[in-house]
Design an enzyme around this catalytic site. Sequence first.
Site, short mmCIF file in Angstrom:
data_model
loop_
_atom_site.label_atom_id
_atom_site.label_comp_id
_atom_site.label_asym_id
_atom_site.label_seq_id
_atom_site.Cartn_x
_atom_site.Cartn_y
_atom_site.Cartn_z
N ASP A 32 -1.83 -11.24 10.90
CA ASP A 32 -2.46 -11.03 9.59
C ASP A 32 -2.99 -12.38 9.13
O ASP A 32 -2.81 -13.39 9.83
CB ASP A 32 -1.44 -10.47 8.57
CG ASP A 32 -2.13 -9.63 7.49
OD1 ASP A 32 -3.10 -10.12 6.87
OD2 ASP A 32 -1.70 -8.48 7.27
N GLY A 71 -7.54 -5.21 7.61
CA GLY A 71 -8.75 -4.97 6.81
C GLY A 71 -8.39 -4.71 5.37
O GLY A 71 -7.24 -4.88 4.96
N SER A 73 -7.75 -2.21 2.36
CA SER A 73 -7.24 -0.84 2.48
C SER A 73 -7.52 0.07 1.29
O SER A 73 -7.00 1.19 1.24
CB SER A 73 -5.74 -0.88 2.74
OG SER A 73 -5.09 -1.42 1.63
N TYR A 134 -15.27 1.81 1.06
CA TYR A 134 -14.09 1.74 1.94
C TYR A 134 -14.11 2.88 2.97
O TYR A 134 -13.96 2.66 4.18
CB TYR A 134 -12.84 1.79 1.07
CG TYR A 134 -11.56 2.10 1.81
CD1 TYR A 134 -11.01 1.20 2.71
CD2 TYR A 134 -10.90 3.32 1.61
CE1 TYR A 134 -9.84 1.50 3.40
CE2 TYR A 134 -9.73 3.62 2.29
CZ TYR A 134 -9.21 2.71 3.18
OH TYR A 134 -8.06 3.00 3.86
N LYS A 138 -14.56 2.99 7.20
CA LYS A 138 -13.68 3.68 8.15
C LYS A 138 -14.49 4.57 9.09
O LYS A 138 -14.20 4.66 10.29
CB LYS A 138 -12.60 4.47 7.41
CG LYS A 138 -11.60 3.59 6.66
CD LYS A 138 -10.86 2.68 7.62
CE LYS A 138 -9.80 1.83 6.96
NZ LYS A 138 -9.11 0.95 7.92
C1 15L Z 1 -5.96 5.14 1.92
O1 15L Z 1 -6.78 5.10 2.84
C2 15L Z 1 -5.44 3.90 1.30
O2 15L Z 1 -5.34 2.85 2.24
C3 15L Z 1 -4.11 4.12 0.63
O3 15L Z 1 -3.88 3.02 -0.20
C4 15L Z 1 -4.07 5.42 -0.18
O4 15L Z 1 -4.92 5.29 -1.28
C5 15L Z 1 -4.47 6.58 0.69
O5 15L Z 1 -5.68 6.34 1.35
C6 15L Z 1 -4.60 7.88 -0.11
O6 15L Z 1 -5.64 8.54 -0.01
O7 15L Z 1 -3.66 8.26 -0.77
#
Ligand code: 15L
Length: 271
Positions: A32, A71, A73, A134, A138
């Site tokens: 990290d 990354g 998140s 975000y 992905k």
């Molecule tokens: C995610 O992708 C996030 O990284 C996490 O923090 C949550 O928000 C999760 O989704 C979610 O949808 O609950």
Amino acid sequence: MKHVVLTGAAGGVAGQIVPLLRGVYDPLVLSDRVKPAHLAAGERFVEADLTDPAALERLLEGAEGVIHLGGFSVEGDWETIHAANIAGCYNLFEAARRQGVQRVVFASSNHAVGFYQRRHRIRVDDRVRPDTRYGLSKAFGEALGSLYADKFGLRVFSIRIGNVADKPADLRRMSIWLHPEDLVQLIRIGLEHPAVRNEVVFGASDNARGWWDSRAAQRLGYVPRHRSEDHVAYALGEQAKLAPDPVGDVFQGGAFCAAEFSAPWPPEEGG
Ligand code: 15L
């Protein structure tokens, strides 16, 4: 598979799964930008920034597999998402290719498909509908993995992770919850199953209210051990504390969809 590198080791998901991976891979190298608070005695840590290609190449020297949790998140501004999740993800896959890594397990997210309505049940090959920058990053990571699998023969396993926690935190999470032990089961399929070439799977526990067709993972032997209905009283109790979210409550991505939302309302048929 022995030598495995896990990125994003200081993050919340890593904190829940690293203890379950101890002894499974040797060495399991944690990486990290900052040292994880939960580093156990004897655990190997290598500091590396995803924006630094040379550091990633050094990190992956001799590695057979990578668990790429690193990354940003959650939603962020474009510069942040671009650096950590677009360029950073590219740097990671490119370093893996150059270092002859065999497999990458990529932590994708439910937010790659967050704009499907909750009344829909979706399959992994339905088109992506990112709910944020975000989520878009992905979807990019999944496509990047597919390119590296098809063009270079890297074995890639992208898991569209729901929400990793000991129990589902609210009504939405009843549908997308993923217990850490079930996530580890999926990661191990990604790193070890001989049939893995170029896969995307949903990362969910046994959720009776789920929205996702889990057959892609089941075909590779995934049998989730944890059932969200066992925690329904807790989740609904937590849900009762939340204010209604007229937009977020309609879509699978929840609040991620509601943020910055300005499209016509209600959504049109097919939306
Ligand atoms: C995610 O992708 C996030 O990284 C996490 O923090 C949550 O928000 C999760 O989704 C979610 O949808 O609950």
